[in-house]
Design an enzyme around this catalytic site. Structure first.
Site, PDB file in Angstrom:
ATOM      1  N   GLY A 254       0.830  -1.191   0.000  1.00 39.47           N
ATOM      2  CA  GLY A 254       0.000   0.000   0.000  1.00 39.47           C
ATOM      3  C   GLY A 254       0.863   1.238   0.000  1.00 39.47           C
TER       4      GLY A 254
ATOM      5  N   GLN B 260       3.324  10.016   0.895  1.00 40.27           N
ATOM      6  CA  GLN B 260       4.615   9.315   0.848  1.00 40.27           C
ATOM      7  C   GLN B 260       5.406   9.591  -0.427  1.00 40.27           C
ATOM      8  OE1 GLN B 260       2.672   5.399   2.035  1.00 40.27           O
ATOM      9  NE2 GLN B 260       4.669   5.183   2.974  1.00 40.27           N
TER      10      GLN B 260
ATOM     11  N   CYS C  26       6.495   0.169   7.350  1.00 36.84           N
ATOM     12  CA  CYS C  26       6.088   1.268   6.473  1.00 36.84           C
ATOM     13  C   CYS C  26       7.247   1.607   5.543  1.00 36.84           C
ATOM     14  CB  CYS C  26       5.701   2.473   7.325  1.00 36.84           C
ATOM     15  SG  CYS C  26       5.200   3.911   6.368  1.00 36.84           S
ATOM     16  N   LEU C  27       6.949   1.824   4.264  1.00 35.17           N
ATOM     17  CA  LEU C  27       8.005   2.148   3.298  1.00 35.17           C
ATOM     18  C   LEU C  27       8.708   3.456   3.658  1.00 35.17           C
ATOM     19  CD1 LEU C  27       6.214   1.209  -0.060  1.00 35.17           C
ATOM     20  CD2 LEU C  27       7.987  -0.097   1.127  1.00 35.17           C
TER      21      LEU C  27
ATOM     22  N   HIS D 195      -3.997   1.761   7.538  1.00 39.56           N
ATOM     23  CA  HIS D 195      -2.635   2.292   7.639  1.00 39.56           C
ATOM     24  C   HIS D 195      -2.452   3.439   6.632  1.00 39.56           C
ATOM     25  CE1 HIS D 195       1.935   1.594   7.889  1.00 39.56           C
ATOM     26  NE2 HIS D 195       1.809   2.382   6.833  1.00 39.56           N
ATOM     27  N   GLU D 196      -2.938   3.214   5.397  1.00 36.34           N
ATOM     28  CA  GLU D 196      -2.785   4.245   4.359  1.00 36.34           C
ATOM     29  C   GLU D 196      -3.694   5.438   4.619  1.00 36.34           C
ATOM     30  OE1 GLU D 196      -0.232   3.807   2.753  1.00 36.34           O
ATOM     31  OE2 GLU D 196       0.008   1.651   3.030  1.00 36.34           O
TER      32      GLU D 196
ATOM     33  N   HIS E  50      -2.048   7.773   6.909  1.00 33.05           N
ATOM     34  CA  HIS E  50      -1.055   8.626   6.240  1.00 33.05           C
ATOM     35  C   HIS E  50      -1.690   9.927   5.730  1.00 33.05           C
ATOM     36  CE1 HIS E  50       2.783   6.569   6.075  1.00 33.05           C
ATOM     37  NE2 HIS E  50       2.252   5.446   5.647  1.00 33.05           N
TER      38      HIS E  50
HETATM   39 ZN   LIG Z   1       3.093   3.598   5.713  1.00 33.42          ZN
END
Ligand SMILES: [Zn+2]
Length: 196
Positions: free
Chosen positions: A46, A51, A108-109, A150-151, A154
């Site tokens: 995701g 991000q 998380c990326l 989670h997204e 963000h």
């Molecule tokens: Zn994340």
């Protein structure tokens, strides 16, 4: 379409609230495709617009990768992954309903190599605009629901580490400091909080 750099922990934009998309113009389409490619390149499941340095309420989720990892868990047999076959674009998501609660380790990326247990709802219903800007409502369970939550976080400037208790978060402090300083290695292009 090109792969976009992913903003790392410490970048201001990860703490900002993204703004609703009012119409589906070319720049939104371009953003969605760029995000999908970036997510696949980084082996993520995701990605939220913040991000990649964009403050529009857009997220992408790799549904096929998530379904396969769930199948792996239940069968105990590894499944050959074919990524990117089912990517869901979610624009202007709104949480309509949620129930249950479960804990799972997340990463998380934008926060490479840091993981922690997060409690989230088990089942959620989300109203959003799809890739054709049609209003839809979908129910997501388990891992898929977790990724969507989670997204969605963000888009409100919230990171998974915010859900972790202070004691456990203290253990991550040195790791987080390194990421903030750009002292981290990733297999995908990143934008660190400081000029290197
Ligand atoms: Zn994340």
């Amino acid at each position: 379409m090109s792969v976009l750099p992913i903003y790392l922990y410490g970048s201001e934009i990860l703490r900002k609230k993204a703004k609703p998309v009012h119409e589906l113009d070319n720049s939104v389409i371009k953003l969605i495709y760029g995000m999908a490619e970036t997510m696949h390149k980084a082996n993520g499941v995701g990605l939220a617009a913040n991000q990649v340095g964009d403050l529009r309420r857009v997220i992408v989720v790799d549904v096929s990768a998530i379904e396969e990892s769930q199948r792996e868990e239940s069968d105990g047999e590894p499944v050959e992954r074919e990524r990117g076959t089912k990517t869901l674009a979610i624009i202007n998501p709104q949480l309509v309903e949620q129930s249950g609660s479960w804990v799972m380790e997340e990463g998380c990326l934008s926060i490479p190599d840091v993981r922690g247990d997060v409690t989230r709802s088990e089942r959620i219903s989300v109203r959003f605009r799809d890739v054709n800007f049609r209003e839809v409502e979908m129910t997501f369970n388990g891992l898929l629901g977790r990724v969507v939550l989670h997204e969605m976080d963000h888009l409100d400037g919230v990171l998974f580490i915010d859900h972790i208790g202070t004691a456990k978060r203290a253990l991550m402090r040195s790791e987080l400091r390194k990421i903030k300083k750009g002292e981290v290695e990733t297999s995908y292009p990143v934008m660190s909080a400081v000029e290197v």
